[in-house]
Enzyme design. Structure first.
Site, PDB file in Angstrom:
ATOM      1  N   ARG A   1      -5.032  -5.455  10.154  1.00  0.00           N
ATOM      2  CA  ARG A   1      -5.173  -4.029   9.848  1.00  0.00           C
ATOM      3  C   ARG A   1      -4.009  -3.223  10.418  1.00  0.00           C
ATOM      4  NH1 ARG A   1     -10.795  -1.229  11.328  1.00  0.00           N
ATOM      5  NH2 ARG A   1     -11.433  -2.786   9.794  1.00  0.00           N
TER       6      ARG A   1
ATOM      7  N   HIS B   1      -1.550  -0.739   8.284  1.00  0.00           N
ATOM      8  CA  HIS B   1      -1.399   0.676   8.619  1.00  0.00           C
ATOM      9  C   HIS B   1       0.040   1.012   8.994  1.00  0.00           C
ATOM     10  CE1 HIS B   1      -5.715   2.267   9.087  1.00  0.00           C
ATOM     11  NE2 HIS B   1      -5.776   1.124   8.427  1.00  0.00           N
TER      12      HIS B   1
ATOM     13  N   VAL C   1       3.089   3.625   6.164  1.00  0.00           N
ATOM     14  CA  VAL C   1       3.668   4.871   6.688  1.00  0.00           C
ATOM     15  C   VAL C   1       5.137   4.608   6.991  1.00  0.00           C
ATOM     16  CG1 VAL C   1       3.504   6.654   8.450  1.00  0.00           C
ATOM     17  CG2 VAL C   1       1.431   5.493   7.656  1.00  0.00           C
TER      18      VAL C   1
ATOM     19  N   GLY D   1       7.155   2.585   5.770  1.00  0.00           N
ATOM     20  CA  GLY D   1       7.533   1.184   5.716  1.00  0.00           C
ATOM     21  C   GLY D   1       7.156   0.401   6.959  1.00  0.00           C
TER      22      GLY D   1
ATOM     23  N   SER E   1       6.340   1.763  13.460  1.00  0.00           N
ATOM     24  CA  SER E   1       6.072   3.144  13.882  1.00  0.00           C
ATOM     25  C   SER E   1       4.648   3.323  14.384  1.00  0.00           C
ATOM     26  CB  SER E   1       6.362   4.127  12.744  1.00  0.00           C
ATOM     27  OG  SER E   1       5.539   3.868  11.614  1.00  0.00           O
TER      28      SER E   1
ATOM     29  N   ASN F   1      -6.349   6.537  11.804  1.00  0.00           N
ATOM     30  CA  ASN F   1      -6.044   5.486  12.776  1.00  0.00           C
ATOM     31  C   ASN F   1      -6.852   5.539  14.062  1.00  0.00           C
ATOM     32  OD1 ASN F   1      -4.026   4.335  11.186  1.00  0.00           O
ATOM     33  ND2 ASN F   1      -2.385   5.563  12.086  1.00  0.00           N
TER      34      ASN F   1
ATOM     35  N   HIS G   1     -10.767  -7.485   3.787  1.00  0.00           N
ATOM     36  CA  HIS G   1     -12.030  -7.006   4.343  1.00  0.00           C
ATOM     37  C   HIS G   1     -13.077  -8.118   4.440  1.00  0.00           C
ATOM     38  CE1 HIS G   1     -11.191  -2.469   3.392  1.00  0.00           C
ATOM     39  NE2 HIS G   1     -10.440  -2.963   4.354  1.00  0.00           N
TER      40      HIS G   1
ATOM     41  N   ASP H   1     -17.957  -8.115   5.668  1.00  0.00           N
ATOM     42  CA  ASP H   1     -18.490  -9.293   4.987  1.00  0.00           C
ATOM     43  C   ASP H   1     -19.550  -9.876   5.910  1.00  0.00           C
ATOM     44  OD1 ASP H   1     -19.094 -11.778   3.958  1.00  0.00           O
ATOM     45  OD2 ASP H   1     -17.035 -12.519   3.929  1.00  0.00           O
TER      46      ASP H   1
ATOM     47  N   ASP I   1     -12.168 -15.905   3.559  1.00  0.00           N
ATOM     48  CA  ASP I   1     -12.556 -16.605   2.335  1.00  0.00           C
ATOM     49  C   ASP I   1     -12.774 -15.578   1.234  1.00  0.00           C
ATOM     50  OD1 ASP I   1     -15.008 -15.410   2.963  1.00  0.00           O
ATOM     51  OD2 ASP I   1     -15.847 -17.255   3.818  1.00  0.00           O
TER      52      ASP I   1
END
Length: 339
Positions: free
Chosen positions: A70, A74, A78, A80, A84, A102, A201, A254, A262
């Protein structure tokens, strides 16, 4: 499932955006910037060091895999993939960590710090934080059963962050399908990339405040009236009360295999049990002609999902702001620009 209210007013500008994305200055890096052998001479042990640290971290807590994956996403959305997102606030710089998208959703910063410290001991001033995060995200996926892909390297760390872009560019849990597609298109990523990357996810948790509207809204409509879904919904409501409170309570996105990478996530969407509105929209939105077919495809064929996820992760990792190659640096500490 009725079209999301987030989508309806967006239809006119969505068509314009599709055209403008083709003509705007792309954020995607051209090939010469990144290479597979970038550290072959300057720091040949970089991949081994990252892998070993990630192995220890995921073994001690499987949630670390989702945190790092994640964090990479994120970062890249922003300005690239430039590290950052790792910058702390200072007197002269406002970071991205406290942006609304965030502040309650990111983790793994200390793990990146630890990897950076190891690499600074081995190859001081050579490996960028942006590259560390990109490689760590790949290793995170592998360590919980996901696919392998080669990671092009050579990113520089930005000397800036963008709080406002973090709020504007990152998809949120309550957004409709067309809004989310537009945010991926802006980054040079297709609807196919979006559906495949959403499969991340299959690991990780979501906070109550991000799924309350969904479970007290149309969850029952999309999942139908069956005992398994009803039990699942009751459990979610016990975690996340309707009248507020419990915002920091979490549930697995999940619930079947929360620590395994998976295609179970797509099976949940087929059953109408997506935890986040933005996820269920991939299958249930009235506008999701292509995305619905992709959800079916990845649910039926895990190898097809793994292949597309790998390809899409390379594209994600190649999103760069060309300015970072002229004005960027290799930070000594991932939390602060060099002085």
């Amino acid at each position: 499932m009725a079209p999301s209210f987030h989508s309806r007013p967006f239809l006119p500008c969505f068509a314009l955006l599709c055209l403008s994305v083709l003509s705007m200055k792309s954020l995607v890096a051209s090939e010469p910037y990144l290479t597979l052998d970038y550290y072959a001479s300057s720091c040949p042990s970089v991949l081994e060091i990252v892998r070993k640290e990630m192995e220890c971290a995921v073994l001690s807590d499987p949630r670390n895999a989702a945190f790092i994956l994640r964090l990479h996403f994120h970062d890249c959305f922003v300005q690239g993939c430039d590290g950052s997102v790792l910058l702390d606030d200072t007197i002269t710089l406002q970071g991205e960590k406290k942006a609304s998208t965030n502040i309650h959703s990111l983790g793994g910063f200390r793990l990146i710090d630890r990897i950076k410290n190891m690499l600074e001991s081995e190859c001081p001033g050579i490996v960028s934080c942006a590259d560390i995060l990109t490689v760590a995200a790949r290793d995170a996926v592998i360590l919980v059963g996901g696919p392998y892909w080669d990671v092009p390297l050579g990113r520089k760390d930005s000397r800036t962050a963008n709080y406002d872009l973090a709020n504007a560019n990152l998809p949120t849990a309550g957004e409709g399908l067309l809004t989310i597609i537009s945010k991926f298109l802006y980054q040079g990523l297709s609807a196919t990339d979006m559906v495949a990357l959403s499969g991340a996810h299959t690991i990780g948790m979501a906070r109550c405040e991000n799924f309350r509207e969904r479970i007290y809204g149309d969850f029952k409509l999309t999942s139908g009236n069956n005992p398994v879904s009803n039990t699942y919904l009751s459990n979610l409501k016990s975690i996340c009360p309707a009248n507020g409170g419990g915002e920091d309570n979490t549930a697995g996105m999940d619930y079947v295999t929360p620590n395994d990478f998976d295609n179970s996530f797509y099976h949940l969407l087929l059953k109408g049990e997506g935890l986040l509105n933005s996820d269920q929209e991939l299958y249930s939105s009235a506008f999701g002609f292509k995305t619905k077919e992709l959800v079916k495809k990845y649910a039926a064929d895990s190898l097809a999902f793994f292949q597309q996820f790998s390809d899409s992760m390379v594209k994600l990792g190649n999103i760069t702001n060309a300015d970072s190659f002229s004005t960027g640096e290799v930070r000594q500490n991932c939390r602060f620009v060099n002085t």
